[in-house]
Design a protein around this motif. Structure first.
Motif, mmCIF file in Angstrom:
data_model
loop_
_atom_site.group_PDB
_atom_site.id
_atom_site.type_symbol
_atom_site.label_atom_id
_atom_site.label_comp_id
_atom_site.label_asym_id
_atom_site.label_seq_id
_atom_site.Cartn_x
_atom_site.Cartn_y
_atom_site.Cartn_z
ATOM 1 N N UNK A 1 9.949 1.048 0.115
ATOM 2 C CA UNK A 1 9.582 0.926 1.640
ATOM 3 C C UNK A 1 8.333 0.110 1.484
ATOM 4 N N UNK A 2 7.969 -0.767 0.567
ATOM 5 C CA UNK A 2 6.792 -1.770 0.888
ATOM 6 C C UNK A 2 7.171 -3.043 0.519
ATOM 7 N N UNK B 1 11.553 1.457 -6.420
ATOM 8 C CA UNK B 1 12.357 0.264 -6.276
ATOM 9 C C UNK B 1 11.922 -0.537 -4.949
ATOM 10 N N UNK B 2 12.547 -1.770 -5.095
ATOM 11 C CA UNK B 2 12.247 -2.928 -4.204
ATOM 12 C C UNK B 2 13.707 -3.443 -3.805
ATOM 13 N N UNK C 1 0.645 -1.083 0.062
ATOM 14 C CA UNK C 1 -0.089 0.007 -0.016
ATOM 15 C C UNK C 1 0.910 1.222 -0.069
ATOM 16 N N UNK C 2 1.859 1.420 0.718
ATOM 17 C CA UNK C 2 2.621 2.440 0.907
ATOM 18 C C UNK C 2 3.228 3.071 -0.492
ATOM 19 N N UNK C 3 3.393 2.131 -1.432
ATOM 20 C CA UNK C 3 4.208 2.724 -2.865
ATOM 21 C C UNK C 3 3.258 3.554 -3.491
ATOM 22 N N UNK C 4 2.021 3.184 -3.296
ATOM 23 C CA UNK C 4 1.033 4.268 -4.327
ATOM 24 C C UNK C 4 0.978 5.516 -3.712
#
Length: 291
Positions: free
Chosen positions: A258-259, A145-146, A124-127
């Motif tokens: 951060x997700x 990025x991940x 959810x945080x990425x949106x």
């Protein structure tokens, strides 16, 4: 703002169409969680690129579920949809690639947009990070990025775009085709290269601008003049953005998401995905049913 979902893949390693697998607690598709998360962050248009035979089904399916104020476009990625002056009459079966999938939406998107895979869960945080970036920046592109070590599969090798980053600027994305965990290292079995696992990886979550359509149009014309590429190659979105970087045609930021990410590359990944979505629903992160 617009969310573009790429859902035209064939799921060859998964064994069926991942995009329409009922992974959610009430049988929801994975893409529905992406749509839900985007709508919580002021996205107001949903564009889905899929195969021609799935367009009617998906239009009806989404129209019945999404709020009526949300604009929905479901478009077919077709081999015959090509730039002006280019023709193709071969017998190729698979699509032209993710860059062509994005280009398919050129007539329905006129502002900044997020593009991602319909068969991945991005967290959810990425949106919110993507929405904030769009609202605060008028020109730059971005990759959300991940961390590479968090994107592997327990059930086989994976292909990932490994990023080179300087400050918050994306310098390059290099596709590594057979990444596996070996001890405390991640090894690309295709090249022998080793990675620590702390590198940023592209999971195809991009913030793009409409200028990408003109770039893809030009590259498609070049691509389709090469008989070898026409036979089996694909034109990938990260390649397009890499080309724009090298030509100084775009500024591209790399934003750590951060997700949590998870996907369903292999059929064996399905059980974990179902468990994860159920757990997030139990935590109250999602309604049940979702809509």
């Amino acid at each position: 703002m617009t969310l573009l979902l790429m859902a035209a893949g064939s799921g060859s390693r998964y064994g069926k169409l991942k995009q329409f697998d009922d992974l959610g607690p009430k049988g929801e598709f994975l893409m529905e969680f992406a749509i839900y998360d985007a709508l919580q962050n002021d996205f107001e248009q949903i564009v889905v690129i899929t195969k021609k035979e799935n367009v009617s089904f998906l239009e009806e399916y989404l129209s019945e579920r999404l709020p009526k104020n949300i604009k929905i476009n479901v478009l077919a990625q077709e081999l015959t949809d090509l730039p002006d002056g280019v023709d193709y009459k071969g017998d190729r079966q698979k699509p032209w690639g993710t860059a062509h999938a994005v280009w398919t939406a050129r007539n329905v998107i006129d502002g900044p947009f997020v593009v991602l895979n319909a068969d991945d869960y991005y967290g959810q945080a990425v949106y919110k990070k993507a929405a904030d970036f769009i609202k605060s920046n008028n020109e730059a592109y971005a990759l959300l990025g991940y961390t590479l070590k968090d994107t592997l599969s327990e059930h086989g090798s994976v292909s990932r775009g490994v990023c080179k980053v300087e400050g918050d600027n994306l310098v390059s994305v290099n596709e590594r085709l057979k990444l596996v965990q070996k001890g405390d290292k991640i090894v690309d079995e295709d090249t022998g290269l080793e990675f620590t696992g702390d590198e940023q990886a592209s999971m195809n979550f991009w913030v793009c601008r409409p200028s990408i359509f003109e770039k893809i149009d030009a590259e498609l014309k070049v691509f389709l003049q090469d008989e070898n590429k026409i036979a089996s190659s694909e034109l990938y979105l990260p390649f397009m953005i890499q080309e724009m970087l090298q030509a100084n045609e775009a500024e591209v930021k790399c934003i750590p998401s951060g997700a949590e990410w998870f996907g369903v590359t292999y059929a064996s990944d399905r059980e974990k995905a179902v468990e994860n979505l159920q757990a997030k629903t139990n935590e109250g992160l999602y309604k049940t049913p979702l809509w």
